[in-house]
Design an enzyme around this catalytic site. Structure first.
Site, PDB file in Angstrom:
ATOM      1  N   GLY A  79      25.705  26.447 -57.362  1.00 36.46           N
ATOM      2  CA  GLY A  79      26.778  25.986 -57.653  1.00 36.46           C
ATOM      3  C   GLY A  79      27.332  25.796 -56.029  1.00 36.46           C
ATOM      4  O   GLY A  79      27.209  26.660 -54.904  1.00 36.46           O
TER       5      GLY A  79
ATOM      6  N   ASP B  59      17.719  22.977 -55.569  1.00 39.82           N
ATOM      7  CA  ASP B  59      18.834  23.172 -55.650  1.00 39.82           C
ATOM      8  C   ASP B  59      19.337  22.307 -54.025  1.00 39.82           C
ATOM      9  O   ASP B  59      20.433  21.789 -53.991  1.00 39.82           O
ATOM     10  CB  ASP B  59      19.862  24.323 -55.462  1.00 39.82           C
ATOM     11  CG  ASP B  59      19.728  25.165 -54.710  1.00 39.82           C
ATOM     12  OD1 ASP B  59      18.510  26.190 -55.072  1.00 39.82           O
ATOM     13  OD2 ASP B  59      20.234  25.698 -54.470  1.00 39.82           O
ATOM     14  N   ASN B  60      18.367  22.027 -53.437  1.00 37.98           N
ATOM     15  CA  ASN B  60      18.412  20.976 -52.162  1.00 37.98           C
ATOM     16  C   ASN B  60      18.203  20.075 -51.867  1.00 37.98           C
ATOM     17  O   ASN B  60      17.290  19.335 -51.101  1.00 37.98           O
ATOM     18  CB  ASN B  60      18.083  21.887 -50.699  1.00 37.98           C
ATOM     19  CG  ASN B  60      19.413  23.145 -50.481  1.00 37.98           C
ATOM     20  OD1 ASN B  60      20.156  23.303 -51.127  1.00 37.98           O
ATOM     21  ND2 ASN B  60      18.390  24.431 -50.222  1.00 37.98           N
TER      22      ASN B  60
ATOM     23  N   ARG C 184      31.362  15.637 -45.551  1.00 38.99           N
ATOM     24  CA  ARG C 184      30.079  15.133 -46.064  1.00 38.99           C
ATOM     25  C   ARG C 184      30.297  13.531 -46.619  1.00 38.99           C
ATOM     26  O   ARG C 184      31.290  14.487 -47.772  1.00 38.99           O
ATOM     27  CB  ARG C 184      29.297  16.101 -46.155  1.00 38.99           C
ATOM     28  CG  ARG C 184      28.699  17.145 -45.540  1.00 38.99           C
ATOM     29  CD  ARG C 184      27.975  17.861 -46.609  1.00 38.99           C
ATOM     30  NE  ARG C 184      28.129  19.039 -47.642  1.00 38.99           N
ATOM     31  CZ  ARG C 184      26.651  19.309 -47.777  1.00 38.99           C
ATOM     32  NH1 ARG C 184      25.768  19.853 -47.430  1.00 38.99           N
ATOM     33  NH2 ARG C 184      26.047  19.766 -49.131  1.00 38.99           N
TER      34      ARG C 184
ATOM     35  N   GLY D   6      29.084  26.775 -53.028  1.00 38.89           N
ATOM     36  CA  GLY D   6      29.839  28.248 -52.678  1.00 38.89           C
ATOM     37  C   GLY D   6      30.640  28.077 -51.337  1.00 38.89           C
ATOM     38  O   GLY D   6      31.227  28.867 -51.514  1.00 38.89           O
TER      39      GLY D   6
ATOM     40  N   LYS E  96      32.651  20.994 -46.810  1.00 40.88           N
ATOM     41  CA  LYS E  96      31.809  21.677 -46.593  1.00 40.88           C
ATOM     42  C   LYS E  96      32.473  23.106 -45.003  1.00 40.88           C
ATOM     43  O   LYS E  96      32.645  22.572 -44.498  1.00 40.88           O
ATOM     44  CB  LYS E  96      30.191  21.430 -45.855  1.00 40.88           C
ATOM     45  CG  LYS E  96      28.981  22.987 -45.903  1.00 40.88           C
ATOM     46  CD  LYS E  96      28.527  22.656 -46.121  1.00 40.88           C
ATOM     47  CE  LYS E  96      27.005  23.425 -45.654  1.00 40.88           C
ATOM     48  NZ  LYS E  96      26.070  23.288 -45.999  1.00 40.88           N
TER      49      LYS E  96
ATOM     50  N   ASP F 184      32.500  34.086 -48.269  1.00 41.27           N
ATOM     51  CA  ASP F 184      33.214  34.164 -48.558  1.00 41.27           C
ATOM     52  C   ASP F 184      34.377  31.693 -48.527  1.00 41.27           C
ATOM     53  O   ASP F 184      35.507  32.103 -48.278  1.00 41.27           O
ATOM     54  CB  ASP F 184      34.093  34.130 -46.505  1.00 41.27           C
ATOM     55  CG  ASP F 184      33.205  33.845 -45.866  1.00 41.27           C
ATOM     56  OD1 ASP F 184      32.662  32.719 -45.956  1.00 41.27           O
ATOM     57  OD2 ASP F 184      32.666  34.954 -44.871  1.00 41.27           O
TER      58      ASP F 184
ATOM     59  N   ASP G 169      21.765  19.094 -47.325  1.00 42.70           N
ATOM     60  CA  ASP G 169      21.794  20.352 -47.144  1.00 42.70           C
ATOM     61  C   ASP G 169      21.274  20.741 -45.889  1.00 42.70           C
ATOM     62  O   ASP G 169      19.659  21.672 -45.964  1.00 42.70           O
ATOM     63  CB  ASP G 169      21.549  21.149 -48.328  1.00 42.70           C
ATOM     64  CG  ASP G 169      22.514  21.306 -49.553  1.00 42.70           C
ATOM     65  OD1 ASP G 169      23.950  20.481 -49.376  1.00 42.70           O
ATOM     66  OD2 ASP G 169      22.200  21.645 -50.713  1.00 42.70           O
TER      67      ASP G 169
ATOM     68  N   ARG H 254      21.971  16.837 -57.505  1.00 41.55           N
ATOM     69  CA  ARG H 254      20.382  17.867 -57.079  1.00 41.55           C
ATOM     70  C   ARG H 254      19.125  18.163 -58.577  1.00 41.55           C
ATOM     71  O   ARG H 254      20.572  17.961 -59.549  1.00 41.55           O
ATOM     72  CB  ARG H 254      20.614  18.579 -55.889  1.00 41.55           C
ATOM     73  CG  ARG H 254      21.777  19.554 -56.379  1.00 41.55           C
ATOM     74  CD  ARG H 254      22.557  20.739 -55.861  1.00 41.55           C
ATOM     75  NE  ARG H 254      23.255  20.063 -54.644  1.00 41.55           N
ATOM     76  CZ  ARG H 254      23.653  20.409 -53.974  1.00 41.55           C
ATOM     77  NH1 ARG H 254      23.125  21.481 -53.341  1.00 41.55           N
ATOM     78  NH2 ARG H 254      25.054  19.347 -52.897  1.00 41.55           N
TER      79      ARG H 254
END
Length: 689
Positions: A166, A351-352, A259, A168, A189, A201, A361, A266
Site C-alpha cells: 500500500g 507493485d511498481n 505526482r 506507505g 509522495k 514514518d 515509482d 498498479r
C-alpha cells in the site's frame, strides 16, 4: 525503497539561495492562521501539527482554478476511518488519511509542463504562486475538493509475495479535470503516515525526491510513458536515515513530490485478493472478495480503456481478455523504450508496475553510462534480478502474476495464452523499430538489422562505450567518409569508450582472495550451505572481474586505444554497407541524409539524467541552492537539442582538465563538466539503494 547516493569526498557547494527564494521562504513562515490548528506546538506554514493538515478553503486564483472530480473514490470501496495507525485494511481499495504538515515548506522546483495538465498555465511563476504551491503541495493545507486517501495494494517483491504493502508514503489528493478533457490524479509522495507505513514514518527526503522529480519529467520529454512530477517541496522538518544501512544515520530534510498521472493503480492493486502464498505464508487483505475485483475491473476498463469497454460491453470474459492483451502490449512497448535509452528501473516488483503502462515509482533507478548488459542500478539488488538485460523477462513475469490475480474473472488458460502470443512479439517489434530509428535506417526493414544492432551493442560492450553518447555520435557518420575523416570519427568514438582507469574501477575484484577461495571450496564440498550464503552467478561474476582486471594490468593505454579502434572500424564497415542499401536507387542522397540525421537526432538524446548530474543537483540543494535542480530540469525538457551555453561546453582539452578537476573534488556547478559528458571518475563511487 528509498534512493540514496554515496557521496564522494567533501564536495559541498556554497549556499547560493536566490533572493526571491529567501523572501518567499520568509513569507511562508507567517501564512494564514488556518494553516496550523489551534493549540498546535508550532505556527506558520509549516506547523508540524500532530493532528494533520488543515482542511480546504483559501486557495488563491492560481490553485483555485483546479476542478476536482474524485471518480476513484466514488467507484471503489473506501475505508472511512482516518486513523493512520499501521494495520491491515480488508475489504477496501482506499482508506481516508490526512497529510502531516511540514515546518517551513519551500519550493525546490516546479514543472510548468506537468502542471499545465491540471490547467495551471503560467508563462512565468511569481513569488505568490511559488508560495501557494509550497503551502498546498507540501500537504500543509488541503485544496477545496481534495479528499486525501491511501491506496491498498500488495506485491511480489524480488520474486516473493510480500502481502499487504500500500501507499506507505504517498497520498491520493483527488482527480482534477484538465482543460483539454483529461482526468489527472494528484498524489503527494512523502506527506506522512498512512495505515500502510508499517514501521516507517511516511516521509521522503530531499535526495530521493529530487531524483524522482527530475526523472519523471526527463522520461516524459524522452517520449517514454511515465507518471509526471509537478512540484518538489522541501522543509525544515527532519527525519533520520541510515542511507547505506551501515550504522551511520544522519538527519535529512523532509521533502514532498507532487505526482500526476491518469491513475496510480498498479498490478499489485489486484493482488489484494491473493490467498495464502505457499512460499511466504502471506495473503492479501481482501481474500475471497471477488465482488471488489469485479468493481476494480469495471472501473479500470471503463475509465482507462473505454474503447474496450464499449466493444465488449456484453461479454466480460472477452472484455477482460482484451484488457489483459492491451496491458501486455503496452508493457512490452514500455520496456522496449527503456532498453533503447539505457534506463534501468531498479525495483520491478509487481507493485511498481502501472495498470495503464506507465513508468511508475522512481527509486534506485539509473541511466546506464558505460554499456554493460548486466548493469545493475540498484545497490540492494544483490542477485541482479532487475539488471538491465533482465528487465524484459521480469516485466513478462510480472504480467504473469497479474494474470493470476485476475482469476476467476479471466481464466488463466486465456491470459497465459495471450501473454505467450503477444508479449515477446510486441517487445521485439517495437525494440527493433526504435533501434532502426536510432541508427537512421529509415527506408528499409531488413532481417539483418537485428544482427547489426546486436553487433553494435557487443562492440559497445567490448570497448566500454558510453551508451548515450555513442548513439548520438552516429548521426555524424557518413558513407562518404575518406580515410582521414574516418580516422577523425574513430577518434571521437574512442573518446566515448572507457579509459584504462575507468575499466580498472569497473573490474576491480570485490572479494578478498581468501574469501573467494573459501566460497569455491564450499560450493564443491557443501552446495546446500553455499546456497544459503552465496550464488553461483555472483562467484562467476567475481571470477570474470579477476580475469578482466588481470588482462588490464598487462595492457597499455595505447594498446587499449588501438584495440577499441579496431572493434569500431569493423562495425562501422558493416554499418556503412547497410546505409548504402538505404540509398540504392535514390536520386537525392543529400535529402535522404538530411532526413536520416533528423530522425536520428530525434531518437538519440544528447542529455539524460546521469547519476552524477543528479548528485550535483542534490548536493547544491542540500546546501540551500535550488538553482541547479532548476537548471537540470530545463535541460531535460529538451533532451534532443543543444541547450547548453557556449561557456559551459568545452573542447576536448578543457573537458579532460574538467574531468580531472571533478575527480579531485572541484568546484561549483557553473564550472562542472558539460551535461552531455561521460561521467567523471568519481561517479563510479555513487551507490543508489
Amino acid at each position: 525503497m528509498a534512493a540514496s547516493l554515496r557521496a564522494r569526498g567533501n564536495r559541498s557547494l556554497p549556499s547560493l539561495v536566490p533572493a526571491s527564494l529567501r523572501r518567499f521562504g520568509a513569507a511562508m513562515q507567517h501564512p494564514a492562521a488556518s494553516s496550523a490548528r489551534p493549540g498546535s506546538p508550532e505556527h506558520g506554514a509549516g506547523a508540524a501539527a500532530e493532528s494533520g493538515a488543515s482542511a480546504g478553503g483559501g486557495a488563491g486564483g492560481w490553485l483555485g482554478a483546479l476542478r476536482f472530480d474524485n471518480l476513484a473514490l466514488r467507484s471503489l470501496p473506501v475505508e472511512p476511518s482516518e486513523d493512520s495507525a499501521p494495520r491491515a485494511v480488508p475489504g477496501a481499495c482506499f482508506c481516508r488519511v490526512r497529510p502531516t504538515p511540514l515546518r517551513n515548506p519551500r519550493l525546490v522546483a516546479m514543472s510548468l509542463p506537468a502542471l499545465a495538465l491540471l490547467g495551471l498555465e503560467a508563462a512565468e511563476v511569481e513569488e505568490r504562486e511559488e508560495a501557494e504551491a509550497a503551502l498546498y503541495f507540501s500537504g500543509n493545507r488541503l485544496l477545496p475538493g481534495s479528499e486525501p486517501a491511501a491506496h491498498c495494494y500488495c506485491g511480489h517483491q524480488f520474486g516473493s509475495f510480500a502481502g499487504q504493502l500500500g501507499d506507505g508514503a504517498a497520498m491520493y489528493l483527488g482527480e482534477v479535470l484538465g482543460p483539454r478533457g483529461g482526468r489527472w490524479e494528484m498524489q503527494l509522495k512523502g506527506a506522512g503516515l498512512t495505515p500502510f507505513s508499517r514501521q516507517a514514518d511516511g516521509r521522503k527526503v530531499l535526495r530521493s525526491s529530487i531524483r524522482e522529480f527530475l526523472c519523471s519529467e526527463a522520461m516524459f520529454h524522452l517520449g517514454i510513458p511515465t507518471t509526471r512530477a509537478g512540484t518538489c517541496v522541501t522543509s525544515d522538518s527532519e527525519v533520520v536515515r541510515d542511507i547505506f544501512y551501515d550504522g551511520n544515520p544522519k538527519k535529512e530534510k523532509c521533502t514532498v513530490v507532487l505526482r500526476i498521472a491518469s491513475t496510480f493503480l498498479r498490478f499489485g492493486s489486484f493482488e489484494i485478493f491473493k490467498p495464502t502464498d505457499e512460499y511466504t505464508g502471506r495473503k492479501g487483505p481482501s481474500v475471497n472478495r471477488n465482488d471488489i475485483r469485479i468493481q476494480m475491473l469495471d472501473y479500470v476498463i471503463g475509465t482507462f480503456y473505454p474503447e474496450i469497454q464499449e466493444a465488449y460491453s456484453d461479454n466480460n470474459i472477452q472484455r477482460n481478455a482484451a484488457f489483459f492483451k492491451e496491458i501486455t502490449k503496452r508493457t512490452a512497448r514500455l520496456v522496449a523504450e527503456w532498453q533503447c535509452v539505457g534506463f534501468c528501473h531498479g525495483v520491478l516488483n509487481t507493485d511498481n508496475m502501472s495498470i495503464v503502462g506507465l513508468t511508475i515509482d522512481y527509486g534506485p533507478f539509473g541511466f546506464m553510462d558505460r554499456y554493460d548488459p548486466d548493469h545493475i542500478c540498484n545497490g540492494s539488488d544483490n542477485t541482479g534480478r532487475y539488471a538491465y538485460n533482465k528487465q524484459p523477462e521480469i516485466c513478462k513475469w510480472n504480467l504473469g502474476k497479474l494474470a493470476e490475480a485476475l482469476v476467476p474473472e479471466l481464466p488463466l488458460e486465456i491470459s497465459e495464452l495471450i501473454l505467450e502470443e503477444e508479449y515477446d512479439a510486441e517487445f521485439e517489434k517495437h525494440y527493433l523499430q526504435k533501434m532502426r530509428k536510432k541508427l537512421g535506417l529509415i527506408r528499409l526493414e531488413l532481417e539483418e538489422d537485428n544482427k547489426l544492432v546486436s553487433e553494435l551493442l557487443e562492440t559497445m560492450h567490448l570497448t566500454g562505450g558510453d551508451f548515450t553518447n555513442i548513439f548520438y555520435l552516429l548521426s555524424s557518420f557518413s558513407v562518404d567518409f575518406d580515410p582521414s575523416r574516418l580516422e577523425d570519427f574513430l577518434e571521437k568514438l574512442a573518446r566515448q569508450c572507457a579509459s584504462m582507469e575507468e575499466l580498472k574501477v569497473a573490474f576491480k575484484p570485490q572479494m578478498d582472495p581468501r574469501q573467494l577461495s573459501m566460497m569455491l571450496m564450499l560450493a564443491q564440498s557443501n552446495p546446500q550451505l553455499f546456497a544459503l550464503i552465496g550464488t553461483k552467478a555472483n562467484i562467476n561474476k567475481e571470477l570474470e572481474r579477476i580475469e578482466q582486471f588481470t588482462k588490464l594490468e598487462q595492457l597499455t593505454a595505447a594498446d587499449l586505444l588501438s584495440r577499441n579502434k579496431k572493434h569500431w572500424t569493423e562495425w562501422l564497415e558493416k554499418y556503412k554497407v547497410r546505409l548504402q542499401k538505404e540509398i540504392e536507387g535514390i536520386s537525392d542522397a543529400d535529402a535522404w541524409n538530411t532526413d536520416r540525421v533528423k530522425v536520428m537526432n530525434s531518437n538519440n538524446p544528447k542529455y539524460i539524467l546521469r547519476n552524477y548530474i543528479a548528485q550535483n543537483a542534490i548536493e547544491a540543494a542540500e546546501n540551500g541552492d535550488f538553482s541547479e535542480v532548476r537548471n537540470v530540469l530545463k535541460l531535460l525538457e529538451n533532451p534532443f537539442q543543444e541547450t547548453e551555453s557556449s561557456t559551459e561546453v568545452k573542447g576536448d582539452t578543457e573537458e579532460e582538465e574538467a574531468t580531472a578537476a571533478a575527480a579531485a573534488c572541484a568546484q561549483a556547478t557553473r564550472s562542472r563538466l558539460p551535461y552531455c559528458s561521460k561521467p567523471p571518475l568519481w561517479a563510479s563511487e555513487l551507490c543508489v539503494t
